[in-house]
Write a protein that holds these residues in place. Structure first.
Motif, PDB file in Angstrom:
ATOM      1  N   ARG A  59      -9.119  -0.723   3.955  1.00  0.00           N
ATOM      2  CA  ARG A  59      -8.748   0.660   3.594  1.00  0.00           C
ATOM      3  C   ARG A  59      -9.163   0.947   2.154  1.00  0.00           C
ATOM      4  O   ARG A  59      -9.631   2.028   1.821  1.00  0.00           O
ATOM      5  N   ASP A  88       0.844  -1.194   0.000  1.00  0.00           N
ATOM      6  CA  ASP A  88       0.000   0.000   0.000  1.00  0.00           C
ATOM      7  C   ASP A  88       0.881   1.247   0.000  1.00  0.00           C
ATOM      8  O   ASP A  88       1.085   1.875   1.030  1.00  0.00           O
ATOM      9  N   ARG A 147      -5.711  -3.922   4.791  1.00  0.00           N
ATOM     10  CA  ARG A 147      -5.509  -3.067   3.612  1.00  0.00           C
ATOM     11  C   ARG A 147      -6.750  -3.109   2.706  1.00  0.00           C
ATOM     12  O   ARG A 147      -7.189  -2.087   2.171  1.00  0.00           O
ATOM     13  N   GLU A 164     -12.700   1.746   2.050  1.00  0.00           N
ATOM     14  CA  GLU A 164     -12.911   3.142   2.474  1.00  0.00           C
ATOM     15  C   GLU A 164     -12.689   4.080   1.288  1.00  0.00           C
ATOM     16  O   GLU A 164     -13.450   5.029   1.082  1.00  0.00           O
ATOM     17  N   THR A 165     -11.651   3.810   0.537  1.00  0.00           N
ATOM     18  CA  THR A 165     -11.368   4.633  -0.641  1.00  0.00           C
ATOM     19  C   THR A 165     -12.541   4.558  -1.618  1.00  0.00           C
ATOM     20  O   THR A 165     -12.926   5.563  -2.223  1.00  0.00           O
ATOM     21  N   ASP A 192      -3.993   4.446   0.379  1.00  0.00           N
ATOM     22  CA  ASP A 192      -5.410   4.323   0.036  1.00  0.00           C
ATOM     23  C   ASP A 192      -5.833   2.865  -0.097  1.00  0.00           C
ATOM     24  O   ASP A 192      -6.947   2.562  -0.528  1.00  0.00           O
ATOM     25  N   GLY A 193      -4.931   1.988   0.260  1.00  0.00           N
ATOM     26  CA  GLY A 193      -5.259   0.571   0.205  1.00  0.00           C
ATOM     27  C   GLY A 193      -5.127  -0.044  -1.175  1.00  0.00           C
ATOM     28  O   GLY A 193      -5.305  -1.246  -1.341  1.00  0.00           O
TER      29      GLY A 193
END
Ligand SMILES: Cc1ncc(C[n+]2csc(CCOP(=O)(O)OP(=O)(O)O)c2C)c(N)n1
Ligand code: SF4
Ligand SMILES: [Mg+2]
Lengths: 610, 351
Positions: free
Chosen positions: A476, A426, A473, A479-480, A430-431
């Motif tokens: 994440r 990452d 990750r 989330e992005t 932002d994963g």
């Protein structure tokens, strides 16, 4: 006998036909002629999958107000299928009209006395005019369209023009069709009593186009840069694959070599189809499959792999009701959870919810950018109602400056420049890691793709810590995704509202109609149309800002509501389900009735009009 | 189990191929399979074949399903991209990958469980479609990874390690491949490297669906007396119809052979296969008689090996769907997006 229904530009005509009798194109002509008069229509095909006699119905809602949802009820029934006669007669609203082929006399018991009956000896007229049985059948359709045009006041010239466009350059076909149209029109003008349903010229259509969602989604796939499509036939998604083929033949053939800039494979099943998509996407081509619920079920294992291996696959799910012997030709929004959490292990997927063909195009194209950007499967959730019906929709637009977003792909030059490559590293927080396409570089950037048994550099490991690291990750990355999926669209009530309503997909048209109706009853609701999953903060904030939120959806189990509760941590008491799942498209009447009675039943939330 | 990188210390005297690579450049991570497993010999044969053909390793994509056999792509071609997909579904993933980029070489590795049981459908359809690839089944007659259950290629009457007899009829993947239209069909034995390496080389040069069934004994679960996939049994019953001695480029054939004993097959890309006949009458261009011959020998308990069928002028899936020469994954906006003007025209036709 009740007063015959009188209405201009606001009524429902339903055609009852026998499948394969050539009625489909005639009925489309009818709908389009009304559009040409500047009056919006909403049309729906209703076609059971396995009833003897293969009946089909076509519903045309004429609506000057522009309501595109299904209304319910029938004002004028065009009964052309003897096998469904009884049910067709029964479905007419009191005061409505029946148009039928009166060649064979029928006993009065076959009719109703609260409707106006219009008989026209269609078979007799055809038999007199044509010798060939096929012609008799085909022109019968055009003749009744001509008669209806006369009865309803549709401009025959508009129809003639449409026929002309259809048979451009084929005078041999145009002439007889035009003649049949006039035959029907003349007969009705001279011999039939006028009725009180009328189409009057208006200017309410604008520059909108008339197209089905599956075709629009296929067009979106073309503009989204898809080059590989793999699919297995299933109603109601088949016509999307067929449309993709059609558009590719038009737009994707190399003019110099006549070779194809696309490959379409009819897989042996949905497993193979999604496997092909995953292989192609892994190898840097944009690829998609289109399917429906049963196909999605078959794809589950592969979807888990695609999620964990981070493959940008695009899936179009044209949802229908129930299993294969359920109601395969009926509409529902019942794959929401199956898609959102498809497969084994901890998986969650990105979903898009187009409301109409325009968005099927727009979100269909966007899906490919999102999939590449997020390196994950993206589902475009259509349903039969949007997918297989033609809708009046905004004209398509494309920004020629738009560059395909291929996401984070490391090139040979990047690798030579010494950029660090770790397939699951990452680097940007932002994963989303970088990937390489196979064959990129002689000595750098190759990696081995497998499920989760690997570390940040794609090396084999079954260490728990590496697994957790990877799973974190992926979260994440999700989330992005919240920031990248299209935001929900908010329609504020005219007055401050304590209650809100959330809806998505094909419910939108009926919801808009219902919001207006509710407003008429003094019920003011803020409305939020979801366009994607994972939910952005605007969704959670909307719910937080209201005391109560209705969640309107077309399934039994309130699947979107479950998703809101689970992913948004929302108190279930706050989310009131409004559910429609009999397989017919949801109507504004239904939503209005459900919400107003819920409000009456629960404590009064009605805003006081001041 | 963690990843073990092989030390890449090159001995200066190691022979190099035309590209300047040594054999080591085609190797992968250290194998974690059981010592003596037939699958490791197949990996070695793949390494040898790619080295001898001087293929640029990064232009090969290796794909597999699930099983001990499907793990092996980790153990060869370490600088190639690989994809360990799902059980029985390598063929579809390979098909998609191939569609995306017709310029790479596709090597599919599978097991008998992977291809003859759960993946039988995909095995059949990938061959029907003529996907340009080398498809190797590492056939041990058992499920190795799940510890010794019978697979669908176990012969009827064959005994498991625990003494249970298999009563189900076996699936003959070679017979199926011939029937389904594979254009290169071979069988070999992991213990016969001299036979296997040239076959893999020839298959890599084949334009179309090349299938190799490699009998590959599982030393842990299927190498006992009573098994028809043990080293001893296969050695005893190996009935080679021909030997593929060498495969070479467009070069002239110079070595002397007695007349009628050698056949040269020139494949689509100009590569020449020199086939030394063992069964004088066996014709590797006759699909029907190949099927009959195989059935006959199989009924007699023999394991027929060699290059069993080849169509040197085969077509592949790209030929069938008529794709452009340029790989689809390299096409850009100009080639793919019709643009707004086309869209406005389309809008006009939808009113
Ligand atoms: C869907 C699914 N079912 C079952 C398994 C468990 N499984 C892993 S390998 C395997 C059999 C492999 O046999 P084969 O292909 O012959 O490979 P071998 O280990 O013998 O080389 C099975 C059943 C799985 N991975 N996925
Ligand atoms: S179990 Fe059998 S197939 Fe698997 S590695 Fe061991 S010997 Fe090979
Ligand atoms: Mg096996």
């Amino acid at each position: 006998m009740p007063q015959p229904i009188a209405s201009t530009n606001d009524f429902v005509v339903k055609f009852a036909n026998v499948n394969g009798s050539g009625s489909a194109s005639a009925n489309l002509l009818f709908a389009k002629s009304i559009l040409r008069m500047g009056v919006p229509v909403a049309t729906r095909n209703i076609f059971p999958s396995n009833i003897q006699g293969l009946p089909t119905w076509y519903e045309v809602r004429v609506s000057a107000a522009g309501h595109l949802g299904r209304r319910g009820g029938v004002d004028l029934m065009v009964a052309m299928n003897p096998q469904t006669w009884a049910q067709d007669i029964a479905s007419i609203d009191p005061g409505g009209y029946l148009f039928y082929d009166s060649t064979k006399p029928m006993p009065p018991s076959k009719f109703r006395d609260d409707i106006t009956v219009i008989g026209m000896p269609l078979t007799e007229i055809c038999n007199k005019a044509y010798a060939d049985p096929r012609q008799r059948q085909l022109f019968k359709n055009i003749i009744y369209i001509g008669a209806l045009a006369a009865l309803l006041g549709i401009d025959a010239a508009a129809i003639e023009q449409l026929i002309g466009e259809q048979y451009k350059g084929k005078e041999k076909l145009f002439g007889p069709n035009r003649d049949a149209l006039h035959m029907g029109h003349d007969y009705a003008t001279q011999r039939l009593k006028p009725i009180s349903l009328k189409v009057a010229r208006a200017d309410a259509v604008g520059d909108r186009v008339f197209i089905d969602g599956n075709s629009a989604a296929a067009l979106g796939a073309v503009y989204g840069g898809a080059t590989v499509a793999a699919w297995y036939p299933i109603t109601p998604s088949t016509s999307m694959a067929e449309a993709f083929q059609r558009y590719c033949r038009r737009y994707r053939v190399d003019p110099a070599t006549r070779k194809n800039r696309y490959a379409i494979i009819q897989g042996e099943d949905e497993l193979a189809s999604v496997g092909i998509v995953i292989g192609a996407a892994w190898n840097g081509a944009r690829a998609f499959t289109c399917t429906s619920g049963p196909g999605l079920s078959l794809m589950q294992e592969f979807l888990g792999l695609a999620y964990f291996a981070e493959i940008p696959a695009v899936l179009f799910d044209v949802q229908r009701a129930g299993p294969s012997t359920g109601m395969p030709t009926r509409t529902q929004q019942a794959d929401i959870l199956a898609a959102a959490y498809a497969s084994h292990g901890d998986t969650k997927h990105v979903l898009l919810f187009p409301e109409d063909p325009y968005e099927c195009f727009e979100l269909g194209a966007l899906a490919f950018d999102l999939a590449d950007r997020l390196q994950t499967p993206v589902f475009v959730m259509l349903d039969l109602d949007i997918g297989m019906n033609e809708w009046l929709t905004k004209p398509f637009q494309w920004d020629d400056g738009h560059r395909l977003d291929r996401g984070k792909v490391m090139t040979a030059a990047d690798l030579d420049a010494g950029k660090e490559f770790g397939r699951y590293l990452d680097v940007d927080g932002d994963g989303i890691p970088y990937r390489t396409y196979p064959g990129t570089h002689p000595s750098k950037g190759a990696y081995f793709t497998r499920g989760t048994s690997r570390d940040r550099y794609a090396r084999y490991t079954e260490e728990g810590a590496a697994y957790v690291d990877n799973m974190q990750r992926l979260l994440r990355k999700f989330e992005t995704a919240k920031k990248l999926v299209p935001a929900a669209v908010r329609t504020p009530a005219k007055q401050p509202a304590k209650a809100g309503v959330i809806y998505f997909g094909s419910t939108a048209a009926a919801m808009r109609e219902s919001l207006a109706a509710l407003e008429g009853q003094g019920i003011h609701l803020d409305a939020l149309r979801l366009r994607g999953f994972p939910f952005g903060t605007e969704v959670i904030e909307f719910i937080a800002a209201h005391e109560q939120v209705f969640v309107v959806e077309q399934n039994r189990d309130a699947q979107l509501r479950t998703l809101l509760m689970t992913e948004g941590g929302i108190d279930p008491a706050k989310l009131v389900p409004v559910l429609h799942y009999d397989g017919t498209p949801i109507t504004g009447r239904f939503i209005t009735g459900a919400i107003s009675s819920l409000l009456r039943a629960v404590k009064p939330l009605r805003e006081v009009a001041s | 189990m963690t990843y073990l990188a092989k030390p890449k210390l090159h001995h200066p005297a190691l022979p190099k191929n035309k590209l300047g690579f040594t054999r080591r450049d085609y190797e992968g991570a250290v194998s974690t399979l059981c010592a003596g497993c037939g699958h490791d010999s197949i990996s070695a044969a793949i390494i040898q074949a790619c080295f001898e053909l001087a293929l640029p390793p990064h232009r090969i994509a290796k794909l597999s399903g699930i099983g001990c056999s499907s793990k092996t792509p980790t153990y060869f071609l370490g600088v190639s991209h690989g994809f360990n997909s799902v059980h029985g579904r390598m063929p579809s993933v390979l098909t998609g990958a191939n569609l995306a980029n017709r310029d790479l070489i596709y090597l599919g590795v599978s097991g008998d469980g992977d291809s003859a049981s759960i993946g039988l459908g995909q095995f059949a359809h990938v061959l029907r479609r003529g996907v340009n690839m080398v498809y190797i089944v590492e056939n041990n007659g058992v499920y190795g990874l799940t510890k010794g259950q019978f697979s669908a290629t176990s012969d009827k009457g064959s005994k498991s390690k625990r003494g249970v007899q298999n009563m189900d009829a076996p699936i003959d993947m070679i017979g199926m491949a011939l029937q389904l239209g594979a254009t290169f069909v071979a069988r070999s034995f992991s213990g016969d490297k001299a036979q296997l390496v040239p076959l893999v080389m020839a298959a890599l040069h084949h334009h179309g669906a090349a299938f190799i069934d490699v009998i590959s004994p599982c030393v842990a679960f299927n190498n006992h007396v009573g098994s028809t996939k043990s080293f001893d049994y296969v050695r005893e019953h190996n009935d080679a119809v021909n030997r593929l001695d060498v495969i070479e480029g467009r070069a002239e054939i110079t070595a002397d052979y007695a007349p009628g004993t050698v056949e040269s097959v020139v494949q689509h890309d100009g590569s020449v296969l020199r086939l030394r006949k063992i069964h004088a009458d066996y014709d590797p261009h006759d699909r029907i008689s190949a099927m009959a011959f195989l059935q006959e020998r199989q009924a007699a308990g023999e394991i027929v090996t060699g290059l069993l069928y080849v169509d040197p002028e085969a077509h592949d899936l790209h030929d069938h769907v008529e794709t452009v020469e340029k790989p689809l994954n390299e096409l850009g906006e100009a080639e793919l997006i019709p643009g707004n003007e086309a869209l406005q025209k389309l809008n006009a036709s939808l009113r």
